[in-house]
Scaffold this active site. Sequence first.
Site, PDB file in Angstrom:
ATOM      1  N   THR A  72      38.776 -15.905 -45.907  1.00  0.00           N
ATOM      2  CA  THR A  72      40.109 -15.297 -45.802  1.00  0.00           C
ATOM      3  C   THR A  72      40.948 -16.078 -44.801  1.00  0.00           C
ATOM      4  O   THR A  72      40.475 -16.393 -43.704  1.00  0.00           O
ATOM      5  CB  THR A  72      39.999 -13.826 -45.349  1.00  0.00           C
ATOM      6  OG1 THR A  72      39.121 -13.126 -46.224  1.00  0.00           O
ATOM      7  CG2 THR A  72      41.364 -13.161 -45.340  1.00  0.00           C
ATOM      8  N   THR A  73      42.169 -16.401 -45.152  1.00  0.00           N
ATOM      9  CA  THR A  73      43.068 -17.071 -44.222  1.00  0.00           C
ATOM     10  C   THR A  73      44.049 -16.044 -43.642  1.00  0.00           C
ATOM     11  O   THR A  73      44.125 -14.913 -44.088  1.00  0.00           O
ATOM     12  CB  THR A  73      43.842 -18.201 -44.923  1.00  0.00           C
ATOM     13  OG1 THR A  73      44.555 -17.657 -46.040  1.00  0.00           O
ATOM     14  CG2 THR A  73      42.894 -19.275 -45.421  1.00  0.00           C
ATOM     15  N   ALA A  96      35.817 -21.115 -43.371  1.00  0.00           N
ATOM     16  CA  ALA A  96      36.418 -22.315 -43.964  1.00  0.00           C
ATOM     17  C   ALA A  96      37.726 -21.930 -44.626  1.00  0.00           C
ATOM     18  O   ALA A  96      37.825 -20.880 -45.263  1.00  0.00           O
ATOM     19  CB  ALA A  96      35.474 -22.954 -44.986  1.00  0.00           C
ATOM     20  N   SER A  97      38.735 -22.768 -44.469  1.00  0.00           N
ATOM     21  CA  SER A  97      40.000 -22.526 -45.160  1.00  0.00           C
ATOM     22  C   SER A  97      39.835 -22.801 -46.646  1.00  0.00           C
ATOM     23  O   SER A  97      40.631 -22.328 -47.460  1.00  0.00           O
ATOM     24  CB  SER A  97      41.099 -23.417 -44.583  1.00  0.00           C
ATOM     25  OG  SER A  97      40.767 -24.790 -44.720  1.00  0.00           O
ATOM     26  N   ASN A  98      38.792 -23.564 -46.995  1.00  0.00           N
ATOM     27  CA  ASN A  98      38.519 -23.883 -48.390  1.00  0.00           C
ATOM     28  C   ASN A  98      37.039 -24.222 -48.523  1.00  0.00           C
ATOM     29  O   ASN A  98      36.543 -25.096 -47.815  1.00  0.00           O
ATOM     30  CB  ASN A  98      39.382 -25.075 -48.825  1.00  0.00           C
ATOM     31  CG  ASN A  98      39.396 -25.280 -50.320  1.00  0.00           C
ATOM     32  OD1 ASN A  98      38.367 -25.237 -50.974  1.00  0.00           O
ATOM     33  ND2 ASN A  98      40.577 -25.508 -50.871  1.00  0.00           N
ATOM     34  N   HIS A 131      50.327 -24.563 -55.400  1.00  0.00           N
ATOM     35  CA  HIS A 131      49.436 -23.468 -55.795  1.00  0.00           C
ATOM     36  C   HIS A 131      50.146 -22.542 -56.781  1.00  0.00           C
ATOM     37  O   HIS A 131      51.342 -22.643 -56.997  1.00  0.00           O
ATOM     38  CB  HIS A 131      48.991 -22.656 -54.571  1.00  0.00           C
ATOM     39  CG  HIS A 131      47.941 -23.334 -53.749  1.00  0.00           C
ATOM     40  ND1 HIS A 131      48.248 -24.233 -52.771  1.00  0.00           N
ATOM     41  CD2 HIS A 131      46.583 -23.232 -53.770  1.00  0.00           C
ATOM     42  CE1 HIS A 131      47.118 -24.669 -52.206  1.00  0.00           C
ATOM     43  NE2 HIS A 131      46.105 -24.078 -52.807  1.00  0.00           N
ATOM     44  N   LYS A 135      50.230 -16.879 -54.791  1.00  0.00           N
ATOM     45  CA  LYS A 135      49.758 -17.175 -53.437  1.00  0.00           C
ATOM     46  C   LYS A 135      50.863 -16.861 -52.445  1.00  0.00           C
ATOM     47  O   LYS A 135      51.983 -17.357 -52.555  1.00  0.00           O
ATOM     48  CB  LYS A 135      49.341 -18.645 -53.320  1.00  0.00           C
ATOM     49  CG  LYS A 135      48.725 -18.996 -51.968  1.00  0.00           C
ATOM     50  CD  LYS A 135      48.146 -20.396 -51.991  1.00  0.00           C
ATOM     51  CE  LYS A 135      47.550 -20.778 -50.645  1.00  0.00           C
ATOM     52  NZ  LYS A 135      46.421 -19.892 -50.250  1.00  0.00           N
ATOM     53  N   GLY A 141      46.100 -22.664 -46.230  1.00  0.00           N
ATOM     54  CA  GLY A 141      45.144 -22.904 -45.156  1.00  0.00           C
ATOM     55  C   GLY A 141      44.538 -24.291 -45.255  1.00  0.00           C
ATOM     56  O   GLY A 141      44.256 -24.944 -44.234  1.00  0.00           O
TER      57      GLY A 141
END
Length: 232
Positions: A72-73, A96-98, A131, A135, A141
Amino acid sequence: MKIALFGYGKMGKMIEQLAIQRGHEIIEKIDVDSKNVDFSKMDVAIDFSMPNAAFDNIKSCLENRVPIISGTTGWLSRYEEAATLCKKMQGALIYASNFSLGVNVFFELNRQLAKMMAALEQYKVGMEETHHNQKLDAPSGTAITLAEGIIQNTPYEDWKLGKADNHEIAITSKRIGTVPGTHIVQYSSEVDSLEIKHTAHNREGFALGAVIAAEWIIGKTGVFSMKDVLNL
């Protein structure tokens, strides 16, 4: 593994599908209300919830000795607080942002390229991320993580959404249709330009990375990143 999912939106459902394919069991699906959750049966938790719920979910897991994977960002103003709690409780946390395996290789390429470009003042760095139109946050992120990787290895001091000053990295954010995620880092001069690019074809890579991180963290203690998981 017995996995608890905090957040049961599109990502949560995809993580569930991949986890089951890999032989794991989803024992909890907490979409909104995280009260009265039985932590005793969980081997690991994966959080893809909302920014206003993420920290409390992480805190609850750490206090109940459950390793937690967070994708989750939007909650990172409390990241250091979460890391401190993790160490205090001798817990395990990966943020992690991704979680895409390809994106995390891309992060490392970005850092290495930044080191090589740092002394070449004639090149100005810029970034573009695209994106899907659902979003909410901008920049992504992932884009922020890329910018931080550049800032750590060059004279750049900050990033800015839109037009930027010389000491800032300009980030352009686009929201189009159902695009899963595209990130471009470009260095441009008067005579040429070079760029690195990552394009996600679907969201499955993000979900798979989160499940792999959950598999990796079992039995470990500490605050980790996908660099640790992938040994980058």
